[in-house]
Design a protein around this motif. Structure first.
Motif, PDB file in Angstrom:
ATOM      1  N   THR B  14       0.709  -1.057  -0.350  1.00 18.64           N
ATOM      2  CA  THR B  14      -0.279   0.162  -0.131  1.00 18.64           C
ATOM      3  C   THR B  14       0.942   1.144   0.143  1.00 18.64           C
ATOM      4  OG1 THR B  14      -1.919  -1.007   1.246  1.00 18.64           O
ATOM      5  CG2 THR B  14      -0.966   0.412   1.235  1.00 18.64           C
ATOM      6  N   ARG B  15       1.705   1.381   1.108  1.00 20.45           N
ATOM      7  CA  ARG B  15       2.727   2.053   1.083  1.00 20.45           C
ATOM      8  C   ARG B  15       3.698   2.712   0.108  1.00 20.45           C
ATOM      9  NH1 ARG B  15       5.704   1.208   6.702  1.00 20.45           N
ATOM     10  NH2 ARG B  15       7.072   2.603   5.995  1.00 20.45           N
ATOM     11  N   ALA B  16       3.671   1.220  -0.536  1.00 19.65           N
ATOM     12  CA  ALA B  16       4.923   1.621  -1.709  1.00 19.65           C
ATOM     13  C   ALA B  16       4.121   2.253  -3.230  1.00 19.65           C
ATOM     14  CB  ALA B  16       5.571   0.274  -2.034  1.00 19.65           C
ATOM     15  N   THR B  17       2.968   1.478  -3.225  1.00 18.56           N
ATOM     16  CA  THR B  17       2.216   1.806  -4.965  1.00 18.56           C
ATOM     17  C   THR B  17       1.884   3.155  -4.691  1.00 18.56           C
ATOM     18  OG1 THR B  17       0.409   0.217  -3.327  1.00 18.56           O
ATOM     19  CG2 THR B  17       1.575  -1.170  -5.195  1.00 18.56           C
ATOM     20  N   GLY B  18       1.455   3.551  -3.014  1.00 19.02           N
ATOM     21  CA  GLY B  18       0.977   4.924  -3.202  1.00 19.02           C
ATOM     22  C   GLY B  18       1.777   5.727  -3.652  1.00 19.02           C
ATOM     23  N   MET B  19       3.255   5.451  -3.367  1.00 21.23           N
ATOM     24  CA  MET B  19       4.261   7.057  -3.331  1.00 21.23           C
ATOM     25  C   MET B  19       4.333   6.357  -5.043  1.00 21.23           C
ATOM     26  SD  MET B  19       5.716   8.933  -1.789  1.00 21.23           S
ATOM     27  CE  MET B  19       6.644   8.743  -0.324  1.00 21.23           C
ATOM     28  N   VAL B  20       3.983   4.966  -5.690  1.00 21.53           N
ATOM     29  CA  VAL B  20       4.405   5.313  -7.214  1.00 21.53           C
ATOM     30  C   VAL B  20       3.668   6.071  -7.657  1.00 21.53           C
ATOM     31  CG1 VAL B  20       5.488   3.339  -8.892  1.00 21.53           C
ATOM     32  CG2 VAL B  20       5.897   3.467  -6.855  1.00 21.53           C
ATOM     33  N   GLY B 147      -0.814   9.274   4.282  1.00 20.07           N
ATOM     34  CA  GLY B 147       0.601   8.780   4.198  1.00 20.07           C
ATOM     35  C   GLY B 147       1.312   8.456   5.687  1.00 20.07           C
ATOM     36  N   THR B 148       1.739   7.477   5.488  1.00 19.27           N
ATOM     37  CA  THR B 148       3.150   7.344   6.446  1.00 19.27           C
ATOM     38  C   THR B 148       4.349   7.516   6.605  1.00 19.27           C
ATOM     39  OG1 THR B 148       2.476   5.132   6.206  1.00 19.27           O
ATOM     40  CG2 THR B 148       1.570   5.719   8.400  1.00 19.27           C
ATOM     41  N   ASP B 149       4.689   7.711   5.147  1.00 25.26           N
ATOM     42  CA  ASP B 149       6.023   7.926   4.405  1.00 25.26           C
ATOM     43  C   ASP B 149       6.709   9.100   4.490  1.00 25.26           C
ATOM     44  OD1 ASP B 149       6.797   5.474   5.115  1.00 25.26           O
ATOM     45  OD2 ASP B 149       5.438   5.320   3.052  1.00 25.26           O
ATOM     46  N   ARG B 151       5.746  12.500   6.135  1.00 25.02           N
ATOM     47  CA  ARG B 151       6.116  13.466   6.719  1.00 25.02           C
ATOM     48  C   ARG B 151       7.132  14.464   7.002  1.00 25.02           C
ATOM     49  NH1 ARG B 151       1.592  13.503   9.497  1.00 25.02           N
ATOM     50  NH2 ARG B 151      -0.192  13.689   8.219  1.00 25.02           N
ATOM     51  N   LYS B 152       8.304  13.367   6.384  1.00 22.93           N
ATOM     52  CA  LYS B 152       9.984  13.216   6.685  1.00 22.93           C
ATOM     53  C   LYS B 152      10.489  12.714   5.415  1.00 22.93           C
ATOM     54  CE  LYS B 152      10.695  10.368  10.022  1.00 22.93           C
ATOM     55  NZ  LYS B 152       9.895   9.479  10.082  1.00 22.93           N
ATOM     56  N   GLY B 153      11.985  13.021   5.533  1.00 22.28           N
ATOM     57  CA  GLY B 153      12.377  12.940   4.759  1.00 22.28           C
ATOM     58  C   GLY B 153      12.669  12.724   3.157  1.00 22.28           C
ATOM     59  N   LEU B 154      12.805  11.602   2.417  1.00 21.26           N
ATOM     60  CA  LEU B 154      12.166  11.043   1.199  1.00 21.26           C
ATOM     61  C   LEU B 154      10.918  11.638   1.062  1.00 21.26           C
ATOM     62  CD1 LEU B 154      14.098  10.583  -1.652  1.00 21.26           C
ATOM     63  CD2 LEU B 154      13.809   8.137  -1.534  1.00 21.26           C
ATOM     64  N   GLY B 155      10.035  10.850   1.881  1.00 20.95           N
ATOM     65  CA  GLY B 155       8.281  10.328   1.274  1.00 20.95           C
ATOM     66  C   GLY B 155       7.924  12.263   1.000  1.00 20.95           C
ATOM     67  N   LEU B 156       8.401  12.949   2.115  1.00 22.63           N
ATOM     68  CA  LEU B 156       8.222  14.421   2.095  1.00 22.63           C
ATOM     69  C   LEU B 156       8.353  15.454   0.852  1.00 22.63           C
ATOM     70  CD1 LEU B 156       6.689  16.779   3.604  1.00 22.63           C
ATOM     71  CD2 LEU B 156       8.242  17.194   4.535  1.00 22.63           C
ATOM     72  N   ILE B 157      10.151  14.525   0.533  1.00 15.04           N
ATOM     73  CA  ILE B 157      10.939  15.597  -0.899  1.00 15.04           C
ATOM     74  C   ILE B 157      10.032  14.860  -1.704  1.00 15.04           C
ATOM     75  CG2 ILE B 157      12.474  15.457  -2.359  1.00 15.04           C
ATOM     76  CD1 ILE B 157      13.888  14.696   0.016  1.00 15.04           C
ATOM     77  N   VAL B 158       9.360  13.766  -1.796  1.00 16.69           N
ATOM     78  CA  VAL B 158       8.612  13.325  -3.426  1.00 16.69           C
ATOM     79  C   VAL B 158       7.613  13.806  -3.494  1.00 16.69           C
ATOM     80  CG1 VAL B 158       7.384  11.198  -4.390  1.00 16.69           C
ATOM     81  CG2 VAL B 158       9.747  11.321  -3.481  1.00 16.69           C
ATOM     82  N   VAL B 159       6.830  13.950  -2.156  1.00 13.55           N
ATOM     83  CA  VAL B 159       5.114  15.217  -2.510  1.00 13.55           C
ATOM     84  C   VAL B 159       5.512  16.308  -2.732  1.00 13.55           C
ATOM     85  CG1 VAL B 159       3.968  15.958  -1.218  1.00 13.55           C
ATOM     86  CG2 VAL B 159       3.850  13.504  -0.693  1.00 13.55           C
ATOM     87  N   VAL B 160       6.609  17.299  -1.881  1.00 16.20           N
ATOM     88  CA  VAL B 160       6.492  18.683  -2.760  1.00 16.20           C
ATOM     89  C   VAL B 160       6.855  18.519  -4.024  1.00 16.20           C
ATOM     90  CG1 VAL B 160       8.105  20.646  -1.844  1.00 16.20           C
ATOM     91  CG2 VAL B 160       7.538  19.014  -0.543  1.00 16.20           C
TER      92      VAL B 160
END
Lengths: 80, 242
Positions: B14-20, B147-149, B151-160
């Motif tokens: 779920t987390r990975a496909t959400g990001m993809v 998203g649990t990923d 809020r910080k780090g790479l996940g936040l960078i991707v979203v931004v």
């Protein structure tokens, strides 16, 4: 398909109201579509024989690729 | 019961496909902007940009379906089957999941209308296609809030980065869109008036149907204004022409 349905020809027709000059038809069917200076199509009006499958395929690509659905293939059944 | 599936891999999927999915839909929206703003025609064809837009959208929908299915099947978070389509019915993180449901419903409208594109009026399809911007905006909010990923780090960078790219594309789409009356393709090599046909049929002798150009005043003046060279452009298609 078969040989019987290859009799006749087709022309590519554009709906000039829908056409917004994207130019995709010229890229997809350069045999049939020229383009004017403003990007709108100038389409060959002489019917192409349906037996010419490569041009027919190009025309189908152009119909499918038009972002405004402005093209259609019209069959011409008149016999010579 | 299918709700008894407790493998942690559902949650990871779920987390990975959400990001993809987020990255893929960023690509889809950006490519759609390129199509709408008539980019292409020199190095890559415009139709190729359009085909990429269509193809990647299908891949993105597949990832989105996996994202939703693994969320529902996974028993770690108590969403429900009903919350796939109806917002604010999830017991788990009601508001963020509901926003994601809204995004999915909008995307579903865009997707189905595109599948039925040849059957519905083009004007309806275009109107529904504007929903994709709202869908992306809600998807970004959904990604950040649930998203649990992210809020910080790479996940936040991707979203931004995704939000920034689509915001830029949106600005470009709304501010810099070509106007119909201004000769929108006059600056591209496509507009050169060379003979397009490679066959031996005499198109110069046959009568031609012209659209758009009839309202313009003088062909010769426009030719001078555009000012590009009339070098023959290689055909966009690799297939051999007769």
């Amino acid at each position: 398909m078969g040989m019987r349905r290859r009799v006749g020809g087709f022309v590519l027709r554009v709906n000039p109201i829908l056409c917004d000059g994207f130019g995709h038809c010229h890229e997809l069917a350069p045999e049939l579509v020229n383009i004017d200076e403003w990007g709108y199509p100038i389409i060959e009006v002489t019917p192409t024989p349906l037996a010419d499958v490569s041009i027919l395929e190009s025309a189908r690509y152009a119909v499918r690729g038009c972002p405004r659905q402005a093209l259609r293939i019209e069959r011409v059944t008149e016999q010579s | 019961m299918i709700g008894a599936l407790t493998s942690p891999y559902f949650w990871y999927t779920t987390r990975a496909t959400g990001m993809v999915t987020l990255i893929l839909f960023t690509l889809v929206v950006s490519l759609g902007t390129l199509v709408a703003n008539r980019i292409g025609g020199t190095i890559v064809g415009r139709f190729e940009v359009n085909e990429l837009h269509r193809s990647i959208s299908i891949i993105a929908m597949v990832f989105l379906v996996i994202h939703i299915m693994t969320t529902v099947v996974d028993s770690f978070v108590p969403t429900g089957w009903i919350s796939i389509f109806i917002p604010m019915t999830s017991a788990y993180r009601r508001i963020p999941i509901g926003i994601g449901t809204v995004a999915f419903d909008l995307l579903l409208a865009v997707w189905i209308s595109s599948l039925l594109k040849v059957r519905i009026a083009n004007r309806s399809w275009r109107f529904i296609h504007w929903f994709s911007w709202i869908a992306f905006a809600t998807a970004i909010v959904h990604a950040y809030t649930s998203g649990t990923d992210t809020r910080k780090g790479l996940g936040l960078i991707v979203v931004v980065v995704c939000a920034g790219v689509v915001a830029g594309a949106g600005m470009w789409r709304f501010l810099g869109r070509p106007s119909r009356a201004a000769g929108r393709t006059a600056l591209t090599p496509l507009a050169s008036s060379r003979q397009a046909t490679t066959s031996n049929r005499a198109t110069d002798k046959s009568a031609s149907v012209t659209t758009g150009a009839l309202t313009r005043a003088s062909t010769a003046n426009a030719q001078d204004r555009t000012g590009f060279t009339r070098a023959p452009r290689p055909s966009s298609k690799n297939r051999e022409r007769r």
